[in-house]
Design a protein around this motif. Structure first.
Motif, PDB file in Angstrom:
ATOM      1  N   ILE A 151     -18.035   6.493   5.543  1.00  0.00           N
ATOM      2  CA  ILE A 151     -16.604   6.554   5.602  1.00  0.00           C
ATOM      3  C   ILE A 151     -16.226   5.337   4.629  1.00  0.00           C
ATOM      4  N   GLY A 152     -15.147   5.566   3.636  1.00  0.00           N
ATOM      5  CA  GLY A 152     -14.351   4.321   3.197  1.00  0.00           C
ATOM      6  C   GLY A 152     -12.764   4.780   3.143  1.00  0.00           C
ATOM      7  N   HIS A 153     -11.889   3.964   3.100  1.00  0.00           N
ATOM      8  CA  HIS A 153     -10.445   4.286   3.135  1.00  0.00           C
ATOM      9  C   HIS A 153      -9.976   4.072   1.725  1.00  0.00           C
ATOM     10  N   SER A 154      -9.063   5.008   1.673  1.00  0.00           N
ATOM     11  CA  SER A 154      -8.428   4.938   0.178  1.00  0.00           C
ATOM     12  C   SER A 154      -7.380   3.969   0.075  1.00  0.00           C
ATOM     13  N   ASP A 155      -6.272   3.737   1.167  1.00  0.00           N
ATOM     14  CA  ASP A 155      -5.349   3.115   1.077  1.00  0.00           C
ATOM     15  C   ASP A 155      -5.680   1.435   1.195  1.00  0.00           C
ATOM     16  N   VAL A 156      -4.683   0.812   0.842  1.00  0.00           N
ATOM     17  CA  VAL A 156      -4.584  -0.744   0.858  1.00  0.00           C
ATOM     18  C   VAL A 156      -3.434  -1.545   1.507  1.00  0.00           C
ATOM     19  N   VAL A 157      -3.387  -2.597   1.634  1.00  0.00           N
ATOM     20  CA  VAL A 157      -2.444  -3.171   2.211  1.00  0.00           C
ATOM     21  C   VAL A 157      -1.465  -3.686   1.034  1.00  0.00           C
ATOM     22  N   ASN A 158      -0.070  -3.966   1.108  1.00  0.00           N
ATOM     23  CA  ASN A 158       0.735  -4.100   0.143  1.00  0.00           C
ATOM     24  C   ASN A 158       0.536  -5.428  -0.488  1.00  0.00           C
ATOM     25  N   VAL A 159       1.368  -5.546  -1.646  1.00  0.00           N
ATOM     26  CA  VAL A 159       1.006  -6.873  -2.421  1.00  0.00           C
ATOM     27  C   VAL A 159       2.453  -7.492  -2.973  1.00  0.00           C
ATOM     28  N   ASP A 160       2.427  -8.900  -3.100  1.00  0.00           N
ATOM     29  CA  ASP A 160       3.382  -9.676  -3.597  1.00  0.00           C
ATOM     30  C   ASP A 160       2.896  -9.956  -5.050  1.00  0.00           C
ATOM     31  N   PRO A 161       3.198  -8.983  -6.290  1.00  0.00           N
ATOM     32  CA  PRO A 161       2.598  -9.218  -7.421  1.00  0.00           C
ATOM     33  C   PRO A 161       2.631 -10.622  -8.102  1.00  0.00           C
ATOM     34  N   ALA A 162       3.800 -11.367  -7.579  1.00  0.00           N
ATOM     35  CA  ALA A 162       4.282 -12.558  -8.191  1.00  0.00           C
ATOM     36  C   ALA A 162       2.949 -13.581  -8.017  1.00  0.00           C
ATOM     37  N   LYS A 163       2.175 -13.447  -6.938  1.00  0.00           N
ATOM     38  CA  LYS A 163       1.276 -14.337  -6.262  1.00  0.00           C
ATOM     39  C   LYS A 163      -0.034 -14.093  -7.061  1.00  0.00           C
ATOM     40  N   TRP A 164      -0.094 -12.977  -7.990  1.00  0.00           N
ATOM     41  CA  TRP A 164      -1.602 -12.570  -8.277  1.00  0.00           C
ATOM     42  C   TRP A 164      -1.721 -13.170  -9.776  1.00  0.00           C
ATOM     43  N   GLY A 193      -7.962  -4.354  -2.786  1.00  0.00           N
ATOM     44  CA  GLY A 193      -8.703  -3.193  -2.260  1.00  0.00           C
ATOM     45  C   GLY A 193     -10.113  -3.728  -2.603  1.00  0.00           C
ATOM     46  N   THR A 194     -10.301  -4.889  -3.299  1.00  0.00           N
ATOM     47  CA  THR A 194     -11.912  -5.012  -3.854  1.00  0.00           C
ATOM     48  C   THR A 194     -12.698  -5.115  -2.561  1.00  0.00           C
ATOM     49  N   VAL A 195     -12.219  -5.886  -1.548  1.00  0.00           N
ATOM     50  CA  VAL A 195     -12.924  -5.822  -0.088  1.00  0.00           C
ATOM     51  C   VAL A 195     -12.561  -5.321   0.953  1.00  0.00           C
ATOM     52  N   ASP A 196     -11.511  -4.359   0.533  1.00  0.00           N
ATOM     53  CA  ASP A 196     -11.028  -3.564   1.827  1.00  0.00           C
ATOM     54  C   ASP A 196     -10.045  -2.422   1.135  1.00  0.00           C
ATOM     55  N   ASP A 197     -10.571  -1.365   0.896  1.00  0.00           N
ATOM     56  CA  ASP A 197     -11.852  -0.896   1.224  1.00  0.00           C
ATOM     57  C   ASP A 197     -12.576  -0.231   0.177  1.00  0.00           C
ATOM     58  N   LYS A 198     -12.126  -0.505  -0.997  1.00  0.00           N
ATOM     59  CA  LYS A 198     -12.744   0.313  -2.091  1.00  0.00           C
ATOM     60  C   LYS A 198     -14.008   0.053  -2.347  1.00  0.00           C
ATOM     61  N   GLY A 252      -7.760 -18.205  -0.203  1.00  0.00           N
ATOM     62  CA  GLY A 252      -6.928 -16.870  -0.503  1.00  0.00           C
ATOM     63  C   GLY A 252      -7.461 -15.911  -1.469  1.00  0.00           C
ATOM     64  N   PHE A 253      -8.763 -15.681  -1.096  1.00  0.00           N
ATOM     65  CA  PHE A 253      -9.289 -14.612  -1.992  1.00  0.00           C
ATOM     66  C   PHE A 253      -9.882 -13.714  -0.990  1.00  0.00           C
ATOM     67  N   GLY A 254      -9.577 -13.475   0.111  1.00  0.00           N
ATOM     68  CA  GLY A 254     -10.109 -12.581   1.118  1.00  0.00           C
ATOM     69  C   GLY A 254      -9.414 -11.261   1.410  1.00  0.00           C
ATOM     70  N   ALA A 255      -9.881 -10.383   2.380  1.00  0.00           N
ATOM     71  CA  ALA A 255      -9.056  -9.154   2.523  1.00  0.00           C
ATOM     72  C   ALA A 255      -7.653  -9.413   2.868  1.00  0.00           C
ATOM     73  N   HIS A 256      -6.645  -8.858   2.420  1.00  0.00           N
ATOM     74  CA  HIS A 256      -5.254  -8.693   2.628  1.00  0.00           C
ATOM     75  C   HIS A 256      -4.539  -9.959   1.938  1.00  0.00           C
ATOM     76  N   SER A 257      -5.290 -10.984   1.290  1.00  0.00           N
ATOM     77  CA  SER A 257      -4.684 -12.307   0.777  1.00  0.00           C
ATOM     78  C   SER A 257      -4.368 -11.913  -0.367  1.00  0.00           C
ATOM     79  N   ASP A 258      -3.781 -12.777  -1.170  1.00  0.00           N
ATOM     80  CA  ASP A 258      -3.588 -12.515  -2.869  1.00  0.00           C
ATOM     81  C   ASP A 258      -4.912 -12.886  -3.606  1.00  0.00           C
ATOM     82  N   GLN A 259      -4.927 -12.166  -4.852  1.00  0.00           N
ATOM     83  CA  GLN A 259      -6.413 -12.612  -5.434  1.00  0.00           C
ATOM     84  C   GLN A 259      -7.621 -11.980  -4.489  1.00  0.00           C
ATOM     85  N   GLU A 260      -7.445 -11.044  -3.807  1.00  0.00           N
ATOM     86  CA  GLU A 260      -8.490 -10.202  -3.246  1.00  0.00           C
ATOM     87  C   GLU A 260      -9.611 -10.059  -4.334  1.00  0.00           C
TER      88      GLU A 260
END
Ligand SMILES: [Zn+2]
Length: 490
Positions: free
Chosen positions: A119-132, A150-155, A457-465
């Motif tokens: 299994i892998g899930h194709s959706d991701v959590v939302n982003v604040d593009p300004a922070k990236w 989605g790089t580590v959650d979950d693509k 700040g590079f983890g899952a759900h954070s900016d700069q994943e």
């Protein structure tokens, strides 16, 4: 949901040095001159050549904006289906809502064993593009990393499972069990279109003995692999509401029946209460193995926590509550008062006040008995104690540590990462709960990540994943081996 960094802080601060041998080399390309059977016995996909293809699929999937809400998994699902179609792998979309399909593909085995679901899930959590720094859906490669939501959650899991399917087909690997691929929609908060829909409406399509999904991962400290966390169990979320009732009155005349006072006392009592410590096979094994790879001081605490009803156990618990709260939560059903409400103006004693508790039950907890225990702790007839509404999860047994599905993971953690496997009970909830409730043995896996990345700040759900390219490739090889070892015809 993701991941698994409970002991991260403890490890980072302790600077435990563990000798680390390089991972097993992968230099055995498929030898085409062999007969088909010999090829199957000795052959290995040419991973060097497959890295480009892996990266191509990974980046393509990352570039679909599947932010959930609203989800919009359709383009990603169509992409995956087209890849399967080109390879002649039967794949099908299953959608409760047209824009939010799940994808199922199946490679048939000889039926000697029950299927394996990956299994892998194709959706991701939302982003604040300004922070990236790099646009969140650009899948930019920079300095050996890939950046994107989605790089580590979950693509990562989605790409690995896709590549495993493609290679199983290309290598024509004979299988004792069907291997079923599932790309889920809606994992990040709308499971009704994803796993719940598949379990309720299309279970025969994904029914399996084992599943490998997200929820685990390998932890690196200072660039060195320290351990692999494999999710085998998870706590079950409940909400408990405390409602205090009294008679409204004038604030100039304090009343002993004031609901704010009764509620505050109740919340204080519940927060100070320590429900019984109870270990299970997963958490017992986890602490034993963690002790074996920790500094002497830490190791003593991890061993002490295994001694039932001892002062040493209570001391370790106290230390955890102060310093390693995730470990304290793993010991018991936990309660966190997270919402508090009551009163509306300074001179009015309200007639009602209410608190909501986030309760994470051990899998073997009896909810009704636990509620009664909370009532006894509150011990106030003015405070009503009952369950509140919540998306909970079904009750589930442990994924078994003596099962073939787990042994195969352990062996390949050693082969690819040369490190200890820590079976882990997640304090949060994942989609695996729905499958375990059906009797499926589910294990959460994931690639290696740097413990230092989370706080930066590079983890899952954070900016700069982000994920290291080399660790994506290693994860694909690891995933190939766990699937082949579990499913290949013997
Ligand atoms: Zn996830």
């Amino acid at each position: 949901m993701r991941r698994w960094i409970y002991v991260a802080a403890a490890f980072a601060s302790a600077a435990v040095a563990i000798a680390q041998a390089p991972a097993a080399p992968f230099d055995s390309p498929l030898i085409l001159s062999l007969s088909k059977d010999e090829t199957l016995a000795q052959g290995e996909p040419d991973w060097g050549k497959l890295e480009d293809e892996t990266m191509r699929h990974y980046q393509a999937l990352l570039r679909f904006d599947t932010s959930d809400p609203p989800g919009r998994e359709l383009p990603a699902a169509e992409y995956v289906k087209q890849v399967f179609d080109r390879e002649g792998i039967p794949a099908q979309l299953f959608a409760l809502e047209p824009n939010r399909p799940n994808v199922v593909a199946r490679l048939k085995g000889n039926g000697r064993k029950r299927p394996l679901l990956i299994i892998g899930h194709s959706d991701v959590v939302n982003v604040d593009p300004a922070k990236w720094k790099f646009p969140p859906f650009s899948a930019t490669r920079d300095g050996g990393w890939v950046y994107g939501r989605g790089t580590v959650d979950d693509k990562d899991n989605l790409t690995a499972t896709l590549m495993v399917m493609l290679e199983l087909k290309r290598q024509n690997v004979p299988l004792d069990r069907d291997v079923i691929f599932l790309s889920e929609a809606g994992e990040e908060g709308s499971t009704r279109v994803g796993i719940q829909y598949m379990v309720d409406q299309h279970y025969p399509e994904i029914d399996a003995e084992y599943c490998y999904a997200e929820g685990g991962g390998v932890t690196r400290v200072g660039g060195q692999v320290k351990y692999a966390g494999i999710a085998t169990l998870e706590k079950i979320p409940y909400a408990i509401e405390l409602t205090a009732k009294g008679v409204a009155g004038h604030g100039s005349v304090p009343l002993r029946s004031n609901p704010i006072v009764h509620l505050s006392n109740a919340v204080g009592k519940v927060a100070a209460w320590k429900p019984d410590i109870r270990l299970n096979e997963t958490t017992g094994t986890y602490f034993r193995r963690l002790a074996a790879i920790s500094s002497p001081e830490q190791a003593e605490r991890y061993r002490n926590v295994l001694v039932p009803n001892s002062k040493a156990q209570a001391d370790a618990d106290e230390y955890f509550l102060d310093n390693e709260p995730a470990h304290a939560s793993m010991l018991r059903t936990s309660i966190s008062p997270n919402i508090l409400g009551g009163g509306y103006r300074v001179n009015v004693i309200p007639s009602e006040a209410k608190a909501t508790l986030d309760v994470r039950m051990l899998p073997d907890e009896d909810p009704a008995k636990f509620l009664e225990a909370v009532r006894n702790v509150v011990n106030d007839p003015a405070v009503d104690v009952r369950f509140g509404g919540r998306d909970t999860r079904p009750k589930q047994p442990d994924a078994r540590l003596d099962s073939e599905g787990f042994k195969v993971i352990e062996a390949n953690v050693t082969k690819h990462y040369n490190t200890t496997t820590l079976p882990s009970m997640l304090t949060g909830a994942t989609d695996m709960a729905y499958l375990r409730a059906k009797g499926m043995q589910c294990f959460g896996v994931g690639p290696a990540m740097d413990v230092e990345d989370g706080p930066k700040g590079f983890g899952a759900h954070s900016d700069q994943e982000r994920l290291l390219e080399s660790e994506l490739f290693r994860f694909v090889r690891f995933h190939w081996d766990i699937v082949v070892d579990l499913a290949r015809a013997k």
